[in-house]
Design a protein around this motif. Structure first.
Motif, PDB file in Angstrom:
ATOM      1  N   MET A 154       0.823  -1.217   0.000  1.00 39.30           N
ATOM      2  CA  MET A 154       0.000   0.000   0.000  1.00 39.30           C
ATOM      3  C   MET A 154       0.850   1.256   0.000  1.00 39.30           C
ATOM      4  O   MET A 154       0.439   2.296  -0.547  1.00 39.30           O
ATOM      5  CB  MET A 154      -0.961  -0.008   1.192  1.00 39.30           C
ATOM      6  N   ARG A 155       2.041   1.189   0.593  1.00 40.65           N
ATOM      7  CA  ARG A 155       2.917   2.362   0.632  1.00 40.65           C
ATOM      8  C   ARG A 155       3.374   2.769  -0.771  1.00 40.65           C
ATOM      9  O   ARG A 155       3.815   3.908  -0.979  1.00 40.65           O
ATOM     10  CB  ARG A 155       4.154   2.072   1.490  1.00 40.65           C
ATOM     11  N   ASP A 159       3.959   6.784  -2.284  1.00 44.42           N
ATOM     12  CA  ASP A 159       5.344   6.998  -2.722  1.00 44.42           C
ATOM     13  C   ASP A 159       5.463   7.178  -4.228  1.00 44.42           C
ATOM     14  O   ASP A 159       6.225   8.040  -4.699  1.00 44.42           O
ATOM     15  CB  ASP A 159       6.220   5.819  -2.276  1.00 44.42           C
ATOM     16  N   TRP A 160       4.714   6.383  -4.994  1.00 44.62           N
ATOM     17  CA  TRP A 160       4.880   6.411  -6.443  1.00 44.62           C
ATOM     18  C   TRP A 160       3.719   7.056  -7.185  1.00 44.62           C
ATOM     19  O   TRP A 160       3.945   7.782  -8.162  1.00 44.62           O
ATOM     20  CB  TRP A 160       5.116   4.985  -6.971  1.00 44.62           C
ATOM     21  N   VAL A 292      -1.686  -1.517  -6.949  1.00 45.61           N
ATOM     22  CA  VAL A 292      -1.547  -1.527  -8.407  1.00 45.61           C
ATOM     23  C   VAL A 292      -1.311  -0.116  -8.941  1.00 45.61           C
ATOM     24  O   VAL A 292      -0.487   0.076  -9.855  1.00 45.61           O
ATOM     25  CB  VAL A 292      -2.782  -2.175  -9.059  1.00 45.61           C
ATOM     26  N   LEU A 293      -1.998   0.873  -8.402  1.00 45.46           N
ATOM     27  CA  LEU A 293      -1.747   2.248  -8.831  1.00 45.46           C
ATOM     28  C   LEU A 293      -0.283   2.617  -8.600  1.00 45.46           C
ATOM     29  O   LEU A 293       0.352   3.245  -9.453  1.00 45.46           O
ATOM     30  CB  LEU A 293      -2.665   3.216  -8.076  1.00 45.46           C
ATOM     31  N   GLY A 294       0.253   2.218  -7.450  1.00 46.26           N
ATOM     32  CA  GLY A 294       1.657   2.488  -7.169  1.00 46.26           C
ATOM     33  C   GLY A 294       2.591   1.727  -8.095  1.00 46.26           C
ATOM     34  O   GLY A 294       3.587   2.280  -8.587  1.00 46.26           O
ATOM     35  N   ILE A 295       2.276   0.470  -8.365  1.00 52.87           N
ATOM     36  CA  ILE A 295       3.136  -0.340  -9.238  1.00 52.87           C
ATOM     37  C   ILE A 295       3.129   0.202 -10.657  1.00 52.87           C
ATOM     38  O   ILE A 295       4.186   0.326 -11.303  1.00 52.87           O
ATOM     39  CB  ILE A 295       2.694  -1.811  -9.215  1.00 52.87           C
ATOM     40  N   PHE A 296       1.952   0.530 -11.194  1.00 52.09           N
ATOM     41  CA  PHE A 296       1.888   1.034 -12.562  1.00 52.09           C
ATOM     42  C   PHE A 296       2.641   2.358 -12.695  1.00 52.09           C
ATOM     43  O   PHE A 296       3.314   2.604 -13.706  1.00 52.09           O
ATOM     44  CB  PHE A 296       0.431   1.211 -12.990  1.00 52.09           C
ATOM     45  N   HIS A 301       7.682   5.477 -14.217  1.00 53.80           N
ATOM     46  CA  HIS A 301       8.674   6.473 -13.813  1.00 53.80           C
ATOM     47  C   HIS A 301      10.050   5.869 -13.529  1.00 53.80           C
ATOM     48  O   HIS A 301      11.064   6.509 -13.789  1.00 53.80           O
ATOM     49  CB  HIS A 301       8.170   7.238 -12.580  1.00 53.80           C
ATOM     50  N   ARG A 302      10.094   4.645 -13.016  1.00 55.94           N
ATOM     51  CA  ARG A 302      11.386   4.034 -12.708  1.00 55.94           C
ATOM     52  C   ARG A 302      11.912   3.166 -13.853  1.00 55.94           C
ATOM     53  O   ARG A 302      13.108   3.186 -14.158  1.00 55.94           O
ATOM     54  CB  ARG A 302      11.273   3.183 -11.437  1.00 55.94           C
TER      55      ARG A 302
END
Length: 350
Positions: A154-155, A159-160, A292-296, A301-302
C-alpha cells in the motif's frame, strides 16, 4: 555471451543436432521474459529469469503445489538454475484477455445474451480452478501475506502514485489520515480466512487452452511464482476487478455469487452471509488497487514502461467506487479528490 546466446547454447545442449526457431512469447512487468521454441512442429516455452533480478525456485515450487491441486499449469521439463532458464510445456498463445475482448469488443459496453454466457463459462472455469487451489492450501508451504507485506504494497501508492506520478506532497494531517486508513484496511484483510493466493489471478495470466470453454483444462495458469498464504478474497479481486478489462458490476456480482456458492459447497471458509463476504472482497480490493496504482506508476517512472498508464483510470474507478460505498473509506475518497483536484461525489453507504 548475452542472454540470447546463453539461451540458445542451452537449448542446443538439450536438443543436440535439432533445428529449432525461437520467437518472443511474452514479457511481464518483472525482469522475466518468455520465448516460444518451435521444433519440428512441437513447441515449448523458455522462461528467462536473469539471476541478478529473479529466482526460478519459487516458480518450480508453486508449479508443483498447483499441479498437485489439480489445476493446469506449465510442467517444468528442464531447468538451468545456474543461468536462470526453465524449459516449460506450452499452454498456447490465447489469453483470457484476448478471448474476453473478442466477447466484449468494447469494454465500456454491456455484452448481451450469448456473449455473457461465454464470459460466464470462462470465469466459471477460472473460479473452479481457484477453488481447487484454495482447497489444497497449507499454512507452511508458502510465504505468509502478513501485515508487513500488505502495508509495504500500500505504501507504493503515496510513494509512487501520489508523490511521483501526481507530484503532490501530502501534508502531515493527510499523511496521518492515510496511515489510519491503511490500518483499517489491514485490520479487515488480516481477519479474513487465509488460503493459497496466486496474487495476479487475472485475464493476462490465464490461458484458454481448449475450444470447449467448460473443459477442465481451462484455464491454463501462469505467473504464479509470487504466490502466498493470504486472504481468501484476494484472487477474486484480481479476477473480477481486473485492471485490463471492465465488465458491468451486475455481471461480476453474478459471477462472484456463483463462486461463493461453489466455495461454500466445497467447504472453504467463506462467510455464510454473502453481504459480509462481499464487504471483505471490497476492502481487499482497496488494498490491491492502492498497490496496483503504485506499481503502474513505478513501472513508468522508474522502469520506463508506459504501457500500463492506460490502465490507471480503470483501477482508480474501482478504488473510488469502493470508497464511495463505505463510510470508513470516505477519508480516502477525500484524499483522492484533493490530490486529483476533483470534487467529492457522495455515494451510498453499507
Amino acid at each position: 555471451m548475452n542472454r540470447q546466446q546463453l539461451r540458445d547454447v542451452w537449448l542446443q545442449s538439450l536438443f543436440p543436432g535439432a533445428s529449432f526457431s525461437v520467437t518472443t512469447a511474452s514479457a511481464d512487468a518483472s525482469f522475466r521474459s518468455y520465448f516460444r521454441v518451435n521444433m519440428a512442429g512441437r513447441t515449448f516455452i523458455v522462461m528467462d529469469a536473469p539471476l541478478e533480478h529473479e529466482n526460478c525456485l519459487p516458480f518450480i515450487h508453486v508449479a508443483q503445489l498447483f499441479h498437485q491441486a489439480g489445476v493446469h499449469v506449465p510442467q517444468v521439463l528442464q531447468q538451468n538454475l545456474e543461468q536462470g532458464f526453465l524449459l516449460l510445456t506450452d499452454l498456447g498463445d490465447t489469453t483470457y484477455l484476448q478471448a474476453l475482448n473478442e466477447i466484449n469488443t468494447n469494454t465500456t459496453s454491456v455484452p448481451q445474451g450469448d456473449n455473457v454466457m461465454q464470459a460466464r463459462n470462462l470465469y466459471g472455469a477460472a473460479t473452479d480452478a481457484l477453488i481447487k487451489i484454495q482447497m489444497a492450501s497449507s499454512t507452511d508451504k508458502l510465504p505468509h501475506y502478513d501485515e508487513a507485506m500488505l502495508l509495504r504494497e500500500m505504501r507504493l501508492f503515496p510513494d509512487w502514485y501520489i508523490a511521483r506520478h501526481l507530484q503532490v506532497t501530502l501534508d502531515e494531517k493527510q499523511s496521518a489520515a492515510l496511515n489510519n486508513i491503511f490500518q483499517r484496511i489491514l485490520q479487515n484483510n488480516l481477519a479474513q480466512p487465509h488460503v493459497y493466493v496466486h496474487r495476479d489471478y487475472h485475464s493476462r495470466n490465464l490461458m484458454v487452452t481448449t475450444a470447449n470453454l467448460n473443459f477442465s483444462d481451462n484455464p491454463g495458469i501462469l505467473d504464479f511464482q509470487d504466490a502466498v498464504w493470504g486472504p481468501i478474497t484476494y484472487d477474486l479481486v484480481s479476477l473480477f476487478k481486473d485492471a485490463y478489462i471492465h465488465w458491468e458490476e451486475a455481471d461480476t456480482l453474478d459471477w462472484l455469487i456463483r463462486y461463493w456458492e461453489k466455495a461454500r459447497a466445497a467447504g472453504l471458509p467463506v462467510h455464510a452471509d454473502f453481504a459480509e463476504f462481499y464487504r471483505d472482497y471490497e476492502w481487499m480490493g482497496v488494498q490491491r488497487h492502492l498497490k496496483v496504482l503504485g506499481i503502474f506508476a513505478r513501472l513508468y517512472h522508474r522502469d520506463g514502461k508506459d504501457g500500463y498508464l492506460k490502465n490507471l483510470p480503470l483501477v482508480m474507478k474501482y478504488l473510488r467506487d469502493a470508497c464511495e460505498r463505505y463510510e470508513d473509506l470516505k477519508p480516502l475518497l477525500k484524499l483522492l479528490d484533493t490530490s486529483q483536484n476533483k470534487q467529492t461525489i457522495m455515494g451510498f453507504t453499507v
